[in-house]
Motif scaffolding. Structure first.
Motif, PDB file in Angstrom:
ATOM      1  N   ALA A  60      13.270   6.423  -3.482  1.00  0.00           N
ATOM      2  CA  ALA A  60      11.866   6.019  -3.363  1.00  0.00           C
ATOM      3  C   ALA A  60      11.746   4.705  -2.607  1.00  0.00           C
ATOM      4  O   ALA A  60      10.848   4.536  -1.776  1.00  0.00           O
ATOM      5  N   LEU A  61      12.636   3.760  -2.869  1.00  0.00           N
ATOM      6  CA  LEU A  61      12.592   2.462  -2.189  1.00  0.00           C
ATOM      7  C   LEU A  61      12.710   2.621  -0.669  1.00  0.00           C
ATOM      8  O   LEU A  61      12.114   1.850   0.086  1.00  0.00           O
ATOM      9  N   ALA A  62      13.438   3.632  -0.234  1.00  0.00           N
ATOM     10  CA  ALA A  62      13.601   3.877   1.209  1.00  0.00           C
ATOM     11  C   ALA A  62      12.305   4.356   1.865  1.00  0.00           C
ATOM     12  O   ALA A  62      12.184   4.338   3.089  1.00  0.00           O
ATOM     13  N   LYS A  63      11.319   4.747   1.058  1.00  0.00           N
ATOM     14  CA  LYS A  63      10.078   5.321   1.583  1.00  0.00           C
ATOM     15  C   LYS A  63       8.876   4.375   1.509  1.00  0.00           C
ATOM     16  O   LYS A  63       7.780   4.774   1.864  1.00  0.00           O
ATOM     17  N   PRO A 109      13.245   6.678 -14.403  1.00  0.00           N
ATOM     18  CA  PRO A 109      14.056   7.485 -13.488  1.00  0.00           C
ATOM     19  C   PRO A 109      15.492   6.962 -13.375  1.00  0.00           C
ATOM     20  O   PRO A 109      15.785   5.823 -13.736  1.00  0.00           O
ATOM     21  N   GLN A 110      16.347   7.808 -12.854  1.00  0.00           N
ATOM     22  CA  GLN A 110      17.721   7.429 -12.567  1.00  0.00           C
ATOM     23  C   GLN A 110      17.739   6.479 -11.365  1.00  0.00           C
ATOM     24  O   GLN A 110      16.844   6.512 -10.516  1.00  0.00           O
ATOM     25  N   GLN A 111      18.754   5.643 -11.264  1.00  0.00           N
ATOM     26  CA  GLN A 111      18.846   4.676 -10.178  1.00  0.00           C
ATOM     27  C   GLN A 111      18.825   5.351  -8.804  1.00  0.00           C
ATOM     28  O   GLN A 111      18.229   4.844  -7.860  1.00  0.00           O
ATOM     29  N   GLY A 112      19.447   6.515  -8.684  1.00  0.00           N
ATOM     30  CA  GLY A 112      19.438   7.240  -7.406  1.00  0.00           C
ATOM     31  C   GLY A 112      18.030   7.620  -6.974  1.00  0.00           C
ATOM     32  O   GLY A 112      17.695   7.548  -5.788  1.00  0.00           O
ATOM     33  N   ILE A 163       0.823  -1.213   0.000  1.00  0.00           N
ATOM     34  CA  ILE A 163       0.000   0.000   0.000  1.00  0.00           C
ATOM     35  C   ILE A 163       0.860   1.267   0.000  1.00  0.00           C
ATOM     36  O   ILE A 163       0.395   2.337  -0.363  1.00  0.00           O
ATOM     37  N   ALA A 164       2.121   1.136   0.362  1.00  0.00           N
ATOM     38  CA  ALA A 164       3.019   2.289   0.457  1.00  0.00           C
ATOM     39  C   ALA A 164       3.842   2.526  -0.809  1.00  0.00           C
ATOM     40  O   ALA A 164       4.765   3.321  -0.813  1.00  0.00           O
ATOM     41  N   ILE A 165       3.513   1.891  -1.902  1.00  0.00           N
ATOM     42  CA  ILE A 165       4.342   1.925  -3.105  1.00  0.00           C
ATOM     43  C   ILE A 165       4.271   3.241  -3.884  1.00  0.00           C
ATOM     44  O   ILE A 165       5.046   3.469  -4.810  1.00  0.00           O
ATOM     45  N   GLY A 166       3.393   4.130  -3.492  1.00  0.00           N
ATOM     46  CA  GLY A 166       3.190   5.386  -4.208  1.00  0.00           C
ATOM     47  C   GLY A 166       4.458   6.136  -4.584  1.00  0.00           C
ATOM     48  O   GLY A 166       4.602   6.561  -5.737  1.00  0.00           O
ATOM     49  N   PRO A 167       5.401   6.368  -3.660  1.00  0.00           N
ATOM     50  CA  PRO A 167       6.609   7.111  -4.035  1.00  0.00           C
ATOM     51  C   PRO A 167       7.394   6.458  -5.173  1.00  0.00           C
ATOM     52  O   PRO A 167       7.964   7.161  -6.012  1.00  0.00           O
ATOM     53  N   LEU A 168       7.405   5.149  -5.228  1.00  0.00           N
ATOM     54  CA  LEU A 168       8.117   4.465  -6.307  1.00  0.00           C
ATOM     55  C   LEU A 168       7.373   4.629  -7.633  1.00  0.00           C
ATOM     56  O   LEU A 168       7.976   4.937  -8.658  1.00  0.00           O
ATOM     57  N   VAL A 169       6.059   4.470  -7.604  1.00  0.00           N
ATOM     58  CA  VAL A 169       5.254   4.639  -8.818  1.00  0.00           C
ATOM     59  C   VAL A 169       5.382   6.074  -9.331  1.00  0.00           C
ATOM     60  O   VAL A 169       5.545   6.300 -10.528  1.00  0.00           O
ATOM     61  N   GLN A 170       5.336   7.039  -8.413  1.00  0.00           N
ATOM     62  CA  GLN A 170       5.443   8.439  -8.825  1.00  0.00           C
ATOM     63  C   GLN A 170       6.801   8.760  -9.439  1.00  0.00           C
ATOM     64  O   GLN A 170       6.904   9.661 -10.270  1.00  0.00           O
ATOM     65  N   THR A 171       7.822   8.026  -9.064  1.00  0.00           N
ATOM     66  CA  THR A 171       9.142   8.236  -9.646  1.00  0.00           C
ATOM     67  C   THR A 171       9.103   8.001 -11.152  1.00  0.00           C
ATOM     68  O   THR A 171       9.752   8.717 -11.914  1.00  0.00           O
TER      69      THR A 171
END
Length: 125
Positions: free
Chosen positions: A105-108, A97-100, A78-86
């Motif tokens: 995003a993965l950290a969030k 997106p760039q790997q950085g 359910i918390a995947i939003g930051p990764l999808v938004q990337t």
């Protein structure tokens, strides 16, 4: 909510049912991750800052999603939003997106970091 919704009703009271359907859909906009003014976006904007009190329906939905996201061997997050938004998936400015950016995003996106307060209906990321 970031999608097109088409509703067709064949019923003697179709107009009344359709009106109620759209009324419900408008009330569900509080769940939208694509509306800057939604309750869910307020939770996202306050991530790491403060818990946000949300409508009981949204709280229940987040609690259910969190429960399933934290289950062993679950493929839901359910918390995947930051990764999808990337990636900006589903938007005209979608990109790789760039790997950085991906690493940030993965950290969030750890669903175990979602804090729910049942008594006050607050959500803290």
């Amino acid at each position: 909510m970031g999608t097109t919704i088409t509703v067709s009703i064949c019923h003697p009271q179709a107009n009344e049912l359709l009106a109620r359907c759209f009324e419900l859909l408008r009330s569900y906009e509080r769940f939208s991750a694509n509306d800057a003014s939604s309750e869910l976006m307020e939770v996202n904007h306050q991530a790491g800052i403060a818990p946000v009190q949300v409508h009981p329906d949204l709280f229940e939905l987040i609690a259910l999603g969190t429960l399933h996201s934290q289950a062993q061997d679950s493929h839901l997050n359910i918390a995947i939003g930051p990764l999808v938004q990337t990636w900006r998936i589903g938007f005209s400015d979608a990109r790789r997106p760039q790997q950085g950016e991906i690493d940030q995003a993965l950290a969030k996106i750890d669903p175990h970091q979602i804090q729910l307060d049942l008594e006050n209906h607050t959500v803290f990321l």
